[in-house]
Design a protein around this motif. Structure first.
Motif, PDB file in Angstrom:
ATOM      1  N   SER A  77       0.810  -1.145  -0.019  1.00  0.00           N
ATOM      2  CA  SER A  77       0.042   0.024   0.034  1.00  0.00           C
ATOM      3  C   SER A  77       0.800   1.239  -0.011  1.00  0.00           C
ATOM      4  N   LEU A  78       0.488   2.134  -0.857  1.00  0.00           N
ATOM      5  CA  LEU A  78       1.412   3.557  -0.700  1.00  0.00           C
ATOM      6  C   LEU A  78       1.234   4.187   0.774  1.00  0.00           C
ATOM      7  N   ASP A  79       0.150   3.761   1.587  1.00  0.00           N
ATOM      8  CA  ASP A  79      -0.147   4.296   2.535  1.00  0.00           C
ATOM      9  C   ASP A  79       1.275   3.623   3.511  1.00  0.00           C
ATOM     10  N   ASP A  80       1.644   2.531   3.102  1.00  0.00           N
ATOM     11  CA  ASP A  80       2.741   1.917   4.074  1.00  0.00           C
ATOM     12  C   ASP A  80       4.250   2.773   3.815  1.00  0.00           C
ATOM     13  N   LEU A  81       4.108   3.668   2.749  1.00  0.00           N
ATOM     14  CA  LEU A  81       5.142   4.163   2.488  1.00  0.00           C
ATOM     15  C   LEU A  81       5.435   5.769   3.057  1.00  0.00           C
ATOM     16  N   THR A  84       7.352   8.960   8.730  1.00  0.00           N
ATOM     17  CA  THR A  84       7.074   8.665   9.936  1.00  0.00           C
ATOM     18  C   THR A  84       6.474  10.119  10.328  1.00  0.00           C
ATOM     19  N   LYS A  85       5.773  10.247  11.543  1.00  0.00           N
ATOM     20  CA  LYS A  85       5.343  11.437  12.003  1.00  0.00           C
ATOM     21  C   LYS A  85       6.411  12.352  12.152  1.00  0.00           C
ATOM     22  N   ALA A  86       7.577  11.928  12.897  1.00  0.00           N
ATOM     23  CA  ALA A  86       8.516  12.951  12.964  1.00  0.00           C
ATOM     24  C   ALA A  86       9.151  13.337  12.015  1.00  0.00           C
ATOM     25  N   GLU A  87       9.225  12.565  10.669  1.00  0.00           N
ATOM     26  CA  GLU A  87       9.715  13.141   9.415  1.00  0.00           C
ATOM     27  C   GLU A  87       8.712  14.188   8.635  1.00  0.00           C
ATOM     28  N   THR A 101       0.468  16.717   7.712  1.00  0.00           N
ATOM     29  CA  THR A 101      -0.583  15.744   7.538  1.00  0.00           C
ATOM     30  C   THR A 101      -0.310  14.851   6.215  1.00  0.00           C
ATOM     31  N   ARG A 102      -0.358  13.467   6.683  1.00  0.00           N
ATOM     32  CA  ARG A 102      -0.078  12.392   5.611  1.00  0.00           C
ATOM     33  C   ARG A 102      -1.114  12.383   4.435  1.00  0.00           C
ATOM     34  N   GLY A 103      -0.603  11.941   3.177  1.00  0.00           N
ATOM     35  CA  GLY A 103      -1.453  11.683   2.260  1.00  0.00           C
ATOM     36  C   GLY A 103      -0.944  12.199   0.903  1.00  0.00           C
ATOM     37  N   VAL A 104      -0.791  13.513   0.806  1.00  0.00           N
ATOM     38  CA  VAL A 104      -0.552  14.058  -0.540  1.00  0.00           C
ATOM     39  C   VAL A 104       1.056  13.627  -1.064  1.00  0.00           C
ATOM     40  N   PRO A 105       1.402  13.573  -2.144  1.00  0.00           N
ATOM     41  CA  PRO A 105       2.802  13.608  -2.752  1.00  0.00           C
ATOM     42  C   PRO A 105       3.540  14.447  -1.818  1.00  0.00           C
ATOM     43  N   GLY A 106       4.690  13.848  -1.545  1.00  0.00           N
ATOM     44  CA  GLY A 106       5.644  14.510  -0.870  1.00  0.00           C
ATOM     45  C   GLY A 106       5.707  13.872   0.689  1.00  0.00           C
ATOM     46  N   THR A 107       4.653  13.436   1.092  1.00  0.00           N
ATOM     47  CA  THR A 107       4.728  12.595   2.511  1.00  0.00           C
ATOM     48  C   THR A 107       4.825  11.181   2.419  1.00  0.00           C
ATOM     49  N   THR A 127      11.681  -6.631   3.719  1.00  0.00           N
ATOM     50  CA  THR A 127      10.834  -6.227   4.803  1.00  0.00           C
ATOM     51  C   THR A 127       9.835  -5.153   4.300  1.00  0.00           C
ATOM     52  N   MET A 128       8.589  -5.431   4.103  1.00  0.00           N
ATOM     53  CA  MET A 128       7.449  -4.783   3.621  1.00  0.00           C
ATOM     54  C   MET A 128       7.163  -3.771   4.951  1.00  0.00           C
ATOM     55  N   PRO A 129       7.496  -2.380   4.867  1.00  0.00           N
ATOM     56  CA  PRO A 129       6.785  -1.326   5.834  1.00  0.00           C
ATOM     57  C   PRO A 129       5.537  -1.596   6.072  1.00  0.00           C
ATOM     58  N   ARG A 130       4.796  -1.279   7.312  1.00  0.00           N
ATOM     59  CA  ARG A 130       3.782  -1.216   7.479  1.00  0.00           C
ATOM     60  C   ARG A 130       3.127   0.115   8.265  1.00  0.00           C
ATOM     61  N   PHE A 131       2.156   0.857   8.052  1.00  0.00           N
ATOM     62  CA  PHE A 131       1.710   1.974   8.676  1.00  0.00           C
ATOM     63  C   PHE A 131       0.529   1.899   9.546  1.00  0.00           C
ATOM     64  N   ASP A 132       0.578   2.539  10.638  1.00  0.00           N
ATOM     65  CA  ASP A 132      -0.612   2.400  11.768  1.00  0.00           C
ATOM     66  C   ASP A 132      -1.237   3.626  11.837  1.00  0.00           C
ATOM     67  N   LYS A 133      -2.631   3.440  11.200  1.00  0.00           N
ATOM     68  CA  LYS A 133      -3.169   4.913  10.892  1.00  0.00           C
ATOM     69  C   LYS A 133      -3.791   5.031  12.436  1.00  0.00           C
ATOM     70  N   SER A 134      -4.112   4.325  13.311  1.00  0.00           N
ATOM     71  CA  SER A 134      -4.488   4.573  14.543  1.00  0.00           C
ATOM     72  C   SER A 134      -3.541   5.518  15.445  1.00  0.00           C
ATOM     73  N   ARG A 135      -2.268   5.238  15.000  1.00  0.00           N
ATOM     74  CA  ARG A 135      -1.113   5.953  15.867  1.00  0.00           C
ATOM     75  C   ARG A 135      -0.752   7.360  14.681  1.00  0.00           C
ATOM     76  N   ASP A 136      -1.101   7.123  13.425  1.00  0.00           N
ATOM     77  CA  ASP A 136      -0.719   7.869  12.586  1.00  0.00           C
ATOM     78  C   ASP A 136       0.749   7.994  12.430  1.00  0.00           C
ATOM     79  N   ASP A 137       1.324   6.635  12.431  1.00  0.00           N
ATOM     80  CA  ASP A 137       2.983   6.799  12.346  1.00  0.00           C
ATOM     81  C   ASP A 137       3.257   5.310  11.849  1.00  0.00           C
ATOM     82  N   ARG A 138       4.367   5.127  11.323  1.00  0.00           N
ATOM     83  CA  ARG A 138       4.836   3.873  10.717  1.00  0.00           C
ATOM     84  C   ARG A 138       4.998   2.878  11.966  1.00  0.00           C
ATOM     85  N   ALA A 139       4.201   1.485  11.695  1.00  0.00           N
ATOM     86  CA  ALA A 139       4.404   0.646  12.367  1.00  0.00           C
ATOM     87  C   ALA A 139       6.016   0.124  12.764  1.00  0.00           C
ATOM     88  N   GLU A 140       6.352  -0.319  14.061  1.00  0.00           N
ATOM     89  CA  GLU A 140       7.797  -0.708  14.474  1.00  0.00           C
ATOM     90  C   GLU A 140       8.248  -1.729  13.534  1.00  0.00           C
TER      91      GLU A 140
END
Length: 285
Positions: A77-81, A84-87, A101-107, A127-140
């Motif tokens: 998923s593009l969401d998984d890319l 991070t929230k800090a970035e 705010t995540r979503g648009v190209p550039g994020t 390793t495929m990254p995964r994003f946790d929307k409930s935390r608004d951050d990349r999963a560990e």
């Protein structure tokens, strides 16, 4: 002997009659993918669709349907890319506040997506990254993928999107752009990045599938349903949004969503109209 399609319908909490959607729409699409000549592995299938159009659900069924043909499909998923929230906060501080705010190209970390595809083409474990929307951050923890992959399902709300003409960026499209991007810097950079690394990733797509909702108005409704599911699964999650926050969030997506709805149907390889019930409304072409 269990039926993997019936099992998936149950696991996704879908009604039993969803089997008709699988039979009439997802199975023909899986057949088309399976019959495509493969000049390389993986074959890259882009799945485009506005928030809540059913992209992730479709990919789960395609994985199962292709597996029945001994074709291994993996979903990215593009969401998984997402950065991070800090970035994203750093981007907001140094470039423009709206990039928080995540979503648009550039994020997104598009370089990571290109590296994943390179590893798959080379047959390397990754390793495929995964994003946790409930935390608004990349999963560990990501997901380990080993062995050859036949089909990569690349899904995301702006997968396959093309940049707008410069003159289309001049006038704000909503209150968010008028009030928080009056000079057009944010939307100009979104467009610039879409023409850069995003185009490099999207150029790898062998088959572009568009799940086409009726209009942008459907996005807010469908995204609210997604948020309700997130809240039901994790009611105390810090990344959840109330109605006001959700409206503002969706405004970030409006410009590019309207642009894609206008221009993508004419060039996508497969266009599947999606109705208010989040189901296809016409035969899959």
């Amino acid at each position: 002997m269990s039926d993997p399609i019936a099992d998936l319908i149950a696991a996704e909490g879908l009604p039993a009659d969803y089997a008709e959607v699988v039979e009439n729409h997802w199975k023909p699409l899986a057949t088309r993918i399976a019959r495509m000549p493969a000049s390389r592995a993986p074959l890259v299938v882009g799945i485009n669709g506005a928030q809540g159009s059913g992209k992730s659900t479709l990919c789960k069924f395609l994985e199962v349907l292709l597996a029945k043909r001994q074709i291994r499909a993996v979903t990215l998923s593009l969401d998984d890319l997402y950065l991070t929230k800090a970035e994203r906060q750093q981007l907001a501080d140094e470039v423009h506040p709206l990039f928080a705010t995540r979503g648009v190209p550039g994020t997104h970390a598009i370089g990571m997506g290109l590296a994943i595809l390179e590893d798959m083409l080379a047959g390397r474990a990754l390793t495929m990254p995964r994003f946790d929307k409930s935390r608004d951050d990349r999963a560990e923890a990501g997901e380990q993928v080993t062995g050859p992959v036949d089909v990569l399902l690349l899904e995301g709300w702006c997968v396959g999107a093309r940049p707008q003409e410069a003159e289309a960026l001049v006038e704000p499209i909503n209150d968010l752009e008028r009030d928080e991007d009056p000079g057009g810097l944010w939307r100009g950079l979104v467009n610039h990045w879409l023409a850069g690394d995003y185009a490099r990733l999207f150029d790898q797509i062998d088959l572009l599938v568009m799940l086409k909702v009726d209009g942008f108005e459907a996005v807010a409704r469908n995204r609210a349903l997604q948020e309700a599911k997130l809240a039901a699964a994790n009611p105390d999650a810090p990344g959840l949004m109330d109605a006001t926050a959700l409206t503002r969030f969706c405004a970030h997506y409006e410009r590019l969503t309207r642009h894609m709805l206008d221009e993508m149907p004419a060039r996508a390889d497969v266009v599947i109209p999606i109705g208010p019930d989040q189901r296809p409304t016409a035969p899959t072409n």
